[in-house]
Design a protein around this motif. Structure first.
Motif, PDB file in Angstrom:
ATOM      1  N   PHE A  10       0.832  -1.205   0.000  1.00 14.79           N
ATOM      2  CA  PHE A  10       0.000   0.000   0.000  1.00 14.79           C
ATOM      3  C   PHE A  10       0.874   1.264   0.000  1.00 14.79           C
ATOM      4  N   CYS A  47       0.318   3.321  -3.473  1.00 13.15           N
ATOM      5  CA  CYS A  47      -0.668   4.391  -3.366  1.00 13.15           C
ATOM      6  C   CYS A  47      -0.069   5.696  -3.875  1.00 13.15           C
ATOM      7  N   PRO A  57      -1.429   6.797   2.364  1.00 13.45           N
ATOM      8  CA  PRO A  57      -2.392   5.789   2.823  1.00 13.45           C
ATOM      9  C   PRO A  57      -2.740   5.970   4.299  1.00 13.45           C
ATOM     10  N   LEU A  66      -8.312   2.341   5.383  1.00 14.24           N
ATOM     11  CA  LEU A  66      -8.368   1.013   4.760  1.00 14.24           C
ATOM     12  C   LEU A  66      -9.750   0.411   4.927  1.00 14.24           C
ATOM     13  N   CYS A  85      -6.943   2.625   0.749  1.00 16.71           N
ATOM     14  CA  CYS A  85      -6.548   1.236   0.517  1.00 16.71           C
ATOM     15  C   CYS A  85      -7.771   0.331   0.687  1.00 16.71           C
ATOM     16  N   THR A 136     -12.453   2.525  -3.704  1.00 12.26           N
ATOM     17  CA  THR A 136     -11.050   2.950  -3.741  1.00 12.26           C
ATOM     18  C   THR A 136     -10.972   4.397  -4.206  1.00 12.26           C
ATOM     19  N   GLY A 193      -5.682   5.662  -5.043  1.00 12.20           N
ATOM     20  CA  GLY A 193      -5.575   4.588  -4.053  1.00 12.20           C
ATOM     21  C   GLY A 193      -5.347   3.237  -4.698  1.00 12.20           C
TER      22      GLY A 193
END
Length: 260
Positions: free
Chosen positions: A43, A47, A51, A54, A112, A139, A143
């Motif tokens: 991630f 990303c 991030p 989630l 994420c 998302t 992302g």
């Protein structure tokens, strides 16, 4: 009218329903530290935005979230109330929502999205398309969604595994047997035999059948791209999967794609 989610739940393996309290002995939370660290690195690497949030679709007992919540604000979604109850005890600071990864719509996006091995329960291409669409919708632009099926067609091998652990006066041992029905090419069966010893020493043996989807790597990449993601496949850097060819699929949502 029958609620499809309730019907699917009633047909779910017993491990996630009436046997859910045994789940931490099947796969102890301590076994997830390496795996969760791998997901976090992916991630952070892929990303295109910092991030911070989630969404975990098919979060189960919350064992990945137990580690990921240190860096990410986690929202956990699972179809089974018994698994959500387990996770709430382990992760009281996380948001928990009952829902189906094929159809849930939360009305917000996340940096994420994690779709761990629960995605293996998508036994048709239609179900898999729906699950990937759910991930895309949730998302954020820039992302990343991460999908980890247990197997793709190229890596699947019939076989058996054993394991289990002890805890709080109880013990569980299991035998896992994986095989492909003659009538199917897009599905395999995992038959599980659980040997359960309770606090009084009484032992029970239970059979539990899991039906799992099995699709080629090209299908995964095609469907992830069709949802609107930029698809990517990376080796699974986990000691349990060394030299097995296991892979993780990423879907990177473009930064400017017209929104959701």
């Amino acid at each position: 009218m029958v609620d499809k989610n309730q019907t699917d739940s009633a047909q779910a393996p017993r491990l996630y329903r009436d046997l859910a309290d045994w789940y931490p002995l099947l796969t102890p939370v301590g076994d997830y530290a390496e795996e969760a660290a791998f997901y976090r690195r992916l991630f952070e690497t892929h990303c295109r935005r910092p991030p911070r949030t989630l969404l975990d679709l098919g979060s189960g007992g919350g064992h990945n979230a137990a580690y990921l919540k240190a860096r990410l604000a986690c929202t956990l979604v699972d179809l089974e109330p018994a698994m959500l109850a387990l996770s709430r005890r382990l992760n009281p600071e996380c948001a928990h929502i009952q829902g189906d990864m094929r159809s849930i719509r939360l009305g917000r996006v996340f940096d994420c999205v994690l779709v761990h091995d629960a995605v293996s329960y998508m036994t048709s291409r239609t179900d898999l398309v729906s699950a990937i669409a759910t991930a895309f919708i949730h998302t954020a632009p820039g992302g990343v969604a991460l999908f980890q099926p247990d197997f793709v067609s190229e890596t699947f091998e019939p076989g058996t595994e054993t394991g289990g652990s002890d805890g709080n006066g109880r013990a569980l041992r299991y035998l896992e047997w994986r095989w492909v029905p003659d009538s199917r090419t897009d599905m395999y069966v995992t038959d599980m035999a659980y040997l359960l010893r309770d606090v009084n020493g009484a032992v029970e043996v239970i059979h539990d059948r899991h039906l799992m989807g099995l699709f080629p790597r090209t299908v995964w990449l095609e469907l992830i791209a069709a949802a609107g993601f930029e698809p990517l496949v990376v080796p699974c850097e986990h000691s349990s999967y060394s030299d097995t060819g296991h892979e993780v699929f990423l879907g990177r949502r473009p930064v400017a794609d017209g929104g959701t």
